[in-house]
Design a protein around this motif. Structure first.
Motif, mmCIF file in Angstrom:
data_model
loop_
_atom_site.group_PDB
_atom_site.id
_atom_site.type_symbol
_atom_site.label_atom_id
_atom_site.label_comp_id
_atom_site.label_asym_id
_atom_site.label_seq_id
_atom_site.Cartn_x
_atom_site.Cartn_y
_atom_site.Cartn_z
ATOM 1 N N ARG A 50 147.326 35.259 42.898
ATOM 2 C CA ARG A 50 146.787 36.608 43.075
ATOM 3 C C ARG A 50 145.362 36.460 43.608
ATOM 4 O O ARG A 50 144.482 35.938 42.924
ATOM 5 N N VAL A 51 145.128 36.918 44.815
ATOM 6 C CA VAL A 51 143.892 36.655 45.537
ATOM 7 C C VAL A 51 142.676 37.304 44.862
ATOM 8 O O VAL A 51 141.644 36.658 44.694
ATOM 9 N N ASP A 52 142.794 38.563 44.415
ATOM 10 C CA ASP A 52 141.605 39.276 43.909
ATOM 11 C C ASP A 52 140.986 38.657 42.661
ATOM 12 O O ASP A 52 139.775 38.616 42.525
ATOM 13 N N ASP A 53 141.816 38.163 41.748
ATOM 14 C CA ASP A 53 141.236 37.548 40.535
ATOM 15 C C ASP A 53 141.550 36.053 40.421
ATOM 16 O O ASP A 53 141.344 35.445 39.385
ATOM 17 N N ASP B 180 145.974 48.146 46.856
ATOM 18 C CA ASP B 180 146.754 47.016 47.348
ATOM 19 C C ASP B 180 146.334 45.720 46.655
ATOM 20 O O ASP B 180 145.151 45.492 46.433
ATOM 21 N N VAL B 181 147.335 44.910 46.303
ATOM 22 C CA VAL B 181 147.077 43.609 45.685
ATOM 23 C C VAL B 181 147.696 42.551 46.603
ATOM 24 O O VAL B 181 148.847 42.672 47.012
ATOM 25 N N ALA C 177 151.805 38.306 50.665
ATOM 26 C CA ALA C 177 152.461 39.589 50.438
ATOM 27 C C ALA C 177 151.422 40.570 49.922
ATOM 28 O O ALA C 177 150.653 40.244 49.020
ATOM 29 N N VAL C 178 151.399 41.760 50.504
ATOM 30 C CA VAL C 178 150.505 42.809 50.034
ATOM 31 C C VAL C 178 151.360 43.822 49.295
ATOM 32 O O VAL C 178 152.298 44.387 49.858
ATOM 33 N N VAL C 179 151.055 43.996 48.004
ATOM 34 C CA VAL C 179 151.828 44.900 47.159
ATOM 35 C C VAL C 179 151.008 46.150 46.884
ATOM 36 O O VAL C 179 149.870 46.061 46.430
ATOM 37 N N LYS C 180 151.597 47.297 47.175
ATOM 38 C CA LYS C 180 150.924 48.572 46.923
ATOM 39 C C LYS C 180 151.111 48.945 45.457
ATOM 40 O O LYS C 180 152.233 49.049 44.987
ATOM 41 N N PRO D 171 157.594 47.399 42.430
ATOM 42 C CA PRO D 171 156.769 47.261 43.640
ATOM 43 C C PRO D 171 156.478 45.799 44.005
ATOM 44 O O PRO D 171 156.514 45.450 45.188
ATOM 45 N N ILE D 172 156.230 44.964 42.999
ATOM 46 C CA ILE D 172 155.934 43.553 43.286
ATOM 47 C C ILE D 172 157.144 42.880 43.940
ATOM 48 O O ILE D 172 157.016 42.229 44.972
ATOM 49 N N ALA D 173 158.319 43.048 43.331
ATOM 50 C CA ALA D 173 159.525 42.413 43.871
ATOM 51 C C ALA D 173 159.817 42.924 45.282
ATOM 52 O O ALA D 173 160.137 42.138 46.179
#
Length: 158
Positions: free
Chosen positions: A96-99, A147-148, A139-142, A125-127
């Motif tokens: 997970r890029v943000d954290d 967005d994550v 992968a960008v998950v809304k 949403p993740i899947a």
């Protein structure tokens, strides 16, 4: 009726619950009803009414499980060649890029999902953001909070 995807583990868990309900729980409830009947007047017999209510719940759950199993499309991911693509049943290790956290999820059917056990629904949403992607993809998950971004580190067919 449309088929619902389910892993072998998920189908096995449902079969075990069904077996327990039919071979253990149902006889216990029948015995409790018979015992309560012996206490006489059924109108004011709390034990009888409680046992009948439990019987209703038990029979309802048996029907629900039987229906789910009859509509299940059981997918054995271990029999598929791993081409690095995220599909139903795969276990995906993400960054997970943000954290800067690493997390592993298995993509399962709706009934099997349990976020505490890192089992996520194929409809989450993740899947949905991961399916079809491959190792090393981003992968960008809304999500409701924005967005994550996830980097796909490893895809396993366990």
């Amino acid at each position: 009726m449309k088929q619902t995807p389910m892993t072998i583990r998920g189908a096995q868990k449902l079969r075990e619950e069904l077996d327990h309900l039919k071979s253990v729980r149902r006889p216990q409830i029948i015995e409790a009803i018979a015992e309560a009947r012996e206490h006489g007047d059924l109108k004011e017999n709390a034990e009888y009414h409680a046992a009948r209510e439990q019987q209703g719940f038990c029979e309802g759950r048996i029907q629900e499980i039987e229906s789910k199993l009859s509509n299940a499309q059981v997918i054995d991911i271990t029999r598929m060649p791993n081409n690095g693509k995220v599909i139903f049943g795969s276990t995906v290790t993400l960054f997970r890029v943000d954290d800067e956290r690493e997390i592993t999820y298995r993509i399962v059917g709706d009934d099997e999902s349990d976020i505490k056990a890192n089992l996520i629904s194929v409809n989450s949403p993740i899947a949905r953001g991961l399916i079809g992607k491959e190792e090393d993809d981003v992968a960008v998950v809304k999500t409701p909070s924005g967005d994550v971004e996830y980097e796909i580190i490893k895809v396993e067919y366990l």
